[in-house]
Each structure stands twice: as structure tokens, then as C-alpha cells.
Design a protein around this motif. Structure first.
Motif, PDB file in Angstrom:
ATOM      1  N   PHE A  53       0.834  -1.202   0.000  1.00 18.41           N
ATOM      2  CA  PHE A  53       0.000   0.000   0.000  1.00 18.41           C
ATOM      3  C   PHE A  53       0.875   1.261   0.000  1.00 18.41           C
ATOM      4  O   PHE A  53       0.656   2.186  -0.788  1.00 18.41           O
ATOM      5  CB  PHE A  53      -0.913  -0.029   1.227  1.00 18.41           C
ATOM      6  N   SER A  54       1.871   1.295   0.874  1.00 19.95           N
ATOM      7  CA  SER A  54       2.766   2.455   0.968  1.00 19.95           C
ATOM      8  C   SER A  54       3.531   2.665  -0.330  1.00 19.95           C
ATOM      9  O   SER A  54       3.715   3.814  -0.781  1.00 19.95           O
ATOM     10  CB  SER A  54       3.754   2.277   2.127  1.00 19.95           C
ATOM     11  N   PHE A  55       3.961   1.563  -0.944  1.00 22.48           N
ATOM     12  CA  PHE A  55       4.694   1.646  -2.211  1.00 22.48           C
ATOM     13  C   PHE A  55       3.822   2.250  -3.309  1.00 22.48           C
ATOM     14  O   PHE A  55       4.264   3.148  -4.044  1.00 22.48           O
ATOM     15  CB  PHE A  55       5.169   0.242  -2.618  1.00 22.48           C
ATOM     16  N   LEU A  56       2.582   1.786  -3.439  1.00 24.90           N
ATOM     17  CA  LEU A  56       1.696   2.292  -4.487  1.00 24.90           C
ATOM     18  C   LEU A  56       1.365   3.772  -4.287  1.00 24.90           C
ATOM     19  O   LEU A  56       1.335   4.549  -5.247  1.00 24.90           O
ATOM     20  CB  LEU A  56       0.402   1.468  -4.521  1.00 24.90           C
ATOM     21  N   VAL A  57       1.118   4.165  -3.041  1.00 25.11           N
ATOM     22  CA  VAL A  57       0.821   5.570  -2.758  1.00 25.11           C
ATOM     23  C   VAL A  57       2.032   6.435  -3.078  1.00 25.11           C
ATOM     24  O   VAL A  57       1.906   7.534  -3.642  1.00 25.11           O
ATOM     25  CB  VAL A  57       0.391   5.755  -1.285  1.00 25.11           C
ATOM     26  N   THR A  58       3.225   5.962  -2.744  1.00 21.26           N
ATOM     27  CA  THR A  58       4.448   6.709  -3.008  1.00 21.26           C
ATOM     28  C   THR A  58       4.675   6.894  -4.504  1.00 21.26           C
ATOM     29  O   THR A  58       4.956   8.006  -4.974  1.00 21.26           O
ATOM     30  CB  THR A  58       5.667   6.002  -2.385  1.00 21.26           C
ATOM     31  N   ILE A  59       4.547   5.805  -5.267  1.00 17.55           N
ATOM     32  CA  ILE A  59       4.726   5.881  -6.714  1.00 17.55           C
ATOM     33  C   ILE A  59       3.708   6.831  -7.337  1.00 17.55           C
ATOM     34  O   ILE A  59       4.028   7.647  -8.204  1.00 17.55           O
ATOM     35  CB  ILE A  59       4.607   4.476  -7.354  1.00 17.55           C
ATOM     36  N   SER A  60       2.469   6.746  -6.876  1.00 10.68           N
ATOM     37  CA  SER A  60       1.413   7.621  -7.401  1.00 10.68           C
ATOM     38  C   SER A  60       1.705   9.080  -7.099  1.00 10.68           C
ATOM     39  O   SER A  60       1.509   9.953  -7.950  1.00 10.68           O
ATOM     40  CB  SER A  60       0.057   7.227  -6.801  1.00 10.68           C
ATOM     41  N   SER A  61       2.155   9.372  -5.877  1.00 13.48           N
ATOM     42  CA  SER A  61       2.434  10.758  -5.485  1.00 13.48           C
ATOM     43  C   SER A  61       3.585  11.335  -6.308  1.00 13.48           C
ATOM     44  O   SER A  61       3.589  12.519  -6.627  1.00 13.48           O
ATOM     45  CB  SER A  61       2.742  10.845  -3.992  1.00 13.48           C
ATOM     46  N   ALA A  66       6.159  15.374  -8.852  1.00 12.98           N
ATOM     47  CA  ALA A  66       7.332  15.557  -9.701  1.00 12.98           C
ATOM     48  C   ALA A  66       6.984  15.366 -11.175  1.00 12.98           C
ATOM     49  O   ALA A  66       7.652  15.919 -12.056  1.00 12.98           O
ATOM     50  CB  ALA A  66       8.432  14.573  -9.292  1.00 12.98           C
ATOM     51  N   GLY A  67       5.926  14.594 -11.451  1.00 11.88           N
ATOM     52  CA  GLY A  67       5.550  14.318 -12.824  1.00 11.88           C
ATOM     53  C   GLY A  67       4.579  15.318 -13.427  1.00 11.88           C
ATOM     54  O   GLY A  67       4.974  16.236 -14.143  1.00 11.88           O
ATOM     55  N   ALA A  68       3.289  15.148 -13.124  1.00 14.84           N
ATOM     56  CA  ALA A  68       2.261  16.013 -13.726  1.00 14.84           C
ATOM     57  C   ALA A  68       2.478  17.481 -13.378  1.00 14.84           C
ATOM     58  O   ALA A  68       2.284  18.360 -14.220  1.00 14.84           O
ATOM     59  CB  ALA A  68       0.876  15.561 -13.267  1.00 14.84           C
ATOM     60  N   HIS A  69       2.889  17.759 -12.142  1.00 12.36           N
ATOM     61  CA  HIS A  69       3.029  19.143 -11.707  1.00 12.36           C
ATOM     62  C   HIS A  69       4.309  19.800 -12.214  1.00 12.36           C
ATOM     63  O   HIS A  69       4.280  20.778 -12.955  1.00 12.36           O
ATOM     64  CB  HIS A  69       2.969  19.224 -10.175  1.00 12.36           C
ATOM     65  N   ARG A  70       5.458  19.247 -11.847  1.00 12.20           N
ATOM     66  CA  ARG A  70       6.719  19.920 -12.182  1.00 12.20           C
ATOM     67  C   ARG A  70       7.145  19.717 -13.635  1.00 12.20           C
ATOM     68  O   ARG A  70       7.591  20.662 -14.289  1.00 12.20           O
ATOM     69  CB  ARG A  70       7.836  19.468 -11.233  1.00 12.20           C
ATOM     70  N   ILE A 209      -4.076  13.983  -2.488  1.00  9.62           N
ATOM     71  CA  ILE A 209      -2.762  14.537  -2.841  1.00  9.62           C
ATOM     72  C   ILE A 209      -2.884  15.390  -4.090  1.00  9.62           C
ATOM     73  O   ILE A 209      -2.331  16.491  -4.172  1.00  9.62           O
ATOM     74  CB  ILE A 209      -1.735  13.404  -3.045  1.00  9.62           C
ATOM     75  N   SER A 210      -3.619  14.884  -5.081  1.00  9.11           N
ATOM     76  CA  SER A 210      -3.846  15.645  -6.313  1.00  9.11           C
ATOM     77  C   SER A 210      -4.543  16.971  -6.022  1.00  9.11           C
ATOM     78  O   SER A 210      -4.160  18.021  -6.549  1.00  9.11           O
ATOM     79  CB  SER A 210      -4.685  14.809  -7.276  1.00  9.11           C
ATOM     80  N   TRP A 211      -5.565  16.942  -5.182  1.00  8.43           N
ATOM     81  CA  TRP A 211      -6.282  18.165  -4.831  1.00  8.43           C
ATOM     82  C   TRP A 211      -5.392  19.127  -4.043  1.00  8.43           C
ATOM     83  O   TRP A 211      -5.490  20.342  -4.207  1.00  8.43           O
ATOM     84  CB  TRP A 211      -7.523  17.813  -4.016  1.00  8.43           C
ATOM     85  N   LEU A 212      -4.522  18.572  -3.190  1.00  7.77           N
ATOM     86  CA  LEU A 212      -3.670  19.416  -2.353  1.00  7.77           C
ATOM     87  C   LEU A 212      -2.681  20.244  -3.157  1.00  7.77           C
ATOM     88  O   LEU A 212      -2.281  21.334  -2.727  1.00  7.77           O
ATOM     89  CB  LEU A 212      -2.905  18.560  -1.343  1.00  7.77           C
TER      90      LEU A 212
END
Length: 329
Positions: A53-61, A66-70, A209-212
Motif C-alpha cells: 500500500f505504501s509503495f503504491l501511494v508513493t509511486i502515485s504521489s 514531480a511528474g504532472a506538476h513539475r 494529494i492531487s487536490w492538495l
């Protein structure tokens, strides 16, 4: 004169946005099931499910920040095709819609910041910026001012195009079915636990996270004139600073973290790691000398703030490209 003022006032207002009740219902269910999943995570889940669970959330974030935003929304650096593929897949895993749509709304947020055209208008408070704004329909007159949002770089990116065209197939298979099936198939987790934890709880967190990213200023940012550093107990949990205010002035600086820090933070560490591995180049940032020279020119009335900021960005792009050439040489 009065007619002109009235016309400008109308042009600055966003067309009527209605509540999408189906979306409201979906997010109510998602958060109820997600909170249940969090409880199950700490009380019933296999220990390996917790790490998964932690791994998937980390990869998604990473795909979101760093991906969609930056990378995509602000073009703070240039990435190799391998990294773009990873970002496309990790963003799909987050389950927040196509990159192209996310970037469009975020660029609109910056373009019309704190005006009626800003879809996440911070003047309306955190609850509106973080929750309500994501439950509303697109404004009725969106096409009249969306022309001002330059999306050519996004529309010509092959990975973004592929994700947009195949989004629901990619998300259902790669972002939902495979992640939920893995714990059941490989380490005997119950289907109910996997659905609630890997399905609902994970997507609830990545959605927020996306909304934040669009509402973070109202959490980690300081109000104008506030003391810094703050001597408030909240700093134990939140790194409040003016760096988020800085982000709305120079959004192309790769060092600025999404959640209140500069040149530190998890996503910034990931970007630094990508640089060392050779996955990115042309990293744009503002130098102290450029900022000092810009302030000097503004103070002596040689240039406007807008012109000074454009000059800082131009110098940053030149330095980033020069460093890329030096690296290859």
C-alpha cells in the motif's frame, strides 16, 4: 466608460458551474470506503499489504507532484522517454484522470490566480479550493478564455496523448484490477481487505494529494505580513513558509516543493535522484544574482515586475541549457 467597466467585469467572471451530483456521490462512497480501508490496514491486513500500500501511494504521489506538476504543468525540467513513460504509468495509477486534463486545470489556476476565473480560487477558502471546486462542472464559458492556456507542448507529447486516448482501459487494468488482485494472488490477502485498502483507501489518498497541489497554499503557506519563522505549534506538523507564494510568482523553478519547502522535501529528492541518474536535464531555477538584479531594475524604475520576471525566466532557461551542453560535453 461605465459600459466598458461592466464588460470587463463580466469577462473576468467564470461562467456558471453546477454541482455534479454523481461525482459527489462517488467521492462520498470513496471516502467512506477509504476510511474503512485505513482502519483495516492497521487492524486486519497482512504486513506485506501495508508495505505494498505504501509503495503504491508513493509511486502515485511521484507521478502527481514531480511528474504532472513539475514536468508537465510547469516544464521545470526536460525528461527522457523512459521517465515520461514511468510518469504516465504512475499518474494513471493515481486514478485522478488524464495528465492533459490535470495540467489544463492547473495552468488555468495559475493563469487566473485568485480571480473569478480561477477554478480553485483561494479567496473562497480551503474547503472550496480543496473539495467543492473538484465537485463542480466546467464553466459554461470555458472555451472563451481557455484559448489563453497554451497546451501545445502537452498535446504533442506522445505519452500524454496515449494516456488520454486509452485512459479508462489503462486505469481499470493497470490502476485498479492488477493492484487489487496482486495481494490476493501472491500472499493470500482477503479480497475484501485488498478492495478496501489497495482499492478505496489508496485512491482516496492519491485523490487528496492531487487536490492538495492546488490548495496547498492554504495549508502550508503564510499569509502576507505573517511572521517567519512562525512560533506556532502547528510547525511541528506543517512546514509553513512563503515558498508557496514564491511558486505562484516563479512556477517554473524545479526546486520549489509542492508542500511548503524549497530544495528539500520528498518530491524534490526524487527530482535530484533523476538528475543524478541522467533521466532529466535543463532544470530551471532562479539564481540569487538574477533576483537581485531584477529587484534593482524594478527599484530604479527601469522595468516593470512582469518584465523582470520574464527576464529571470529567460536567464534561467539559458543557464539550464548551457549546463545541459556542458554535461554532454
Amino acid at each position: 466608460m461605465k459600459e466598458i467597466k461592466e464588460e470587463n467585469s463580466t469577462n473576468n467572471e467564470m461562467g456558471k458551474r453546477s454541482v455534479r451530483w454523481a461525482v459527489v456521490l462517488f467521492y462520498v462512497y470513496l471516502h467512506v470506503l477509504g476510511i474503512t480501508g485505513i482502519l483495516f490496514l492497521f487492524t486486519r491486513a497482512n504486513w506485506i499489504t501495508v508495505f505494498y500500500f505504501s509503495f503504491l501511494v508513493t509511486i502515485s504521489s511521484i507521478g502527481l507532484t514531480a511528474g504532472a506538476h513539475r514536468l508537465y504543468a510547469h516544464e521545470t525540467f526536460v525528461a527522457t522517454w523512459q521517465l515520461k513513460l514511468f510518469i504516465m504509468l504512475s499518474h494513471t495509477l493515481a486514478g485522478v484522470g488524464p495528465i492533459q486534463d490535470w495540467v489544463f486545470w492547473h495552468r488555468m489556476h495559475h493563469k487566473y490566480y485568485c480571480t473569478e476565473r480561477d477554478p480553485y480560487n483561494h479567496k473562497k477558502g480551503f474547503f472550496y479550493s480543496h473539495f467543492i471546486s473538484n465537485l463542480l462542472s466546467a464553466p459554461s464559458d470555458i472555451e472563451t478564455y481557455a484559448r489563453d492556456i497554451d497546451m501545445r507542448d502537452i498535446e504533442t507529447d506522445g505519452y500524454v496523448w496515449t494516456q488520454r486516448k486509452l485512459y479508462w482501459i489503462l486505469f481499470i487494468v493497470f490502476g485498479l484490477l492488477l493492484p487489487i488482485n496482486a495481494p490476493v494472488e501472491y500472499w493470500g490477502e482477503s479480497l475484501a481487505n485488498s478492495f478496501l485498502i489497495i482499492g478505496a483507501a489508496r485512491l482516496m489518498i492519491t485523490t487528496n494529494i492531487s487536490w492538495l497541489v492546488n490548495s496547498a497554499l492554504l495549508v502550508w503557506g503564510l499569509e502576507k505580513g505573517a511572521k517567519f519563522p512562525v512560533d506556532d505549534n502547528s510547525v511541528f506538523f506543517l512546514s509553513k513558509s512563503y515558498w508557496l507564494n514564491y511558486h505562484y510568482v516563479l512556477p517554473w523553478d524545479w526546486k520549489n516543493d509542492e508542500f511548503g519547502t524549497y530544495e528539500t522535501g520528498f518530491a524534490t529528492f526524487i527530482v535530484k535522484m533523476w538528475r543524478e541518474l541522467g533521466f532529466i536535464n535543463e532544470m530551471k531555477t532562479a539564481t540569487t544574482d538574477d533576483v537581485r538584479n531584477a529587484l534593482c531594475k524594478i527599484a530604479t524604475s527601469e522595468t516593470t515586475l512582469k518584465e523582470a520576471l520574464a527576464e529571470i525566466q529567460k536567464n534561467a532557461e539559458a543557464i539550464a541549457y548551457r549546463e545541459k551542453l556542458m554535461f554532454h560535453h
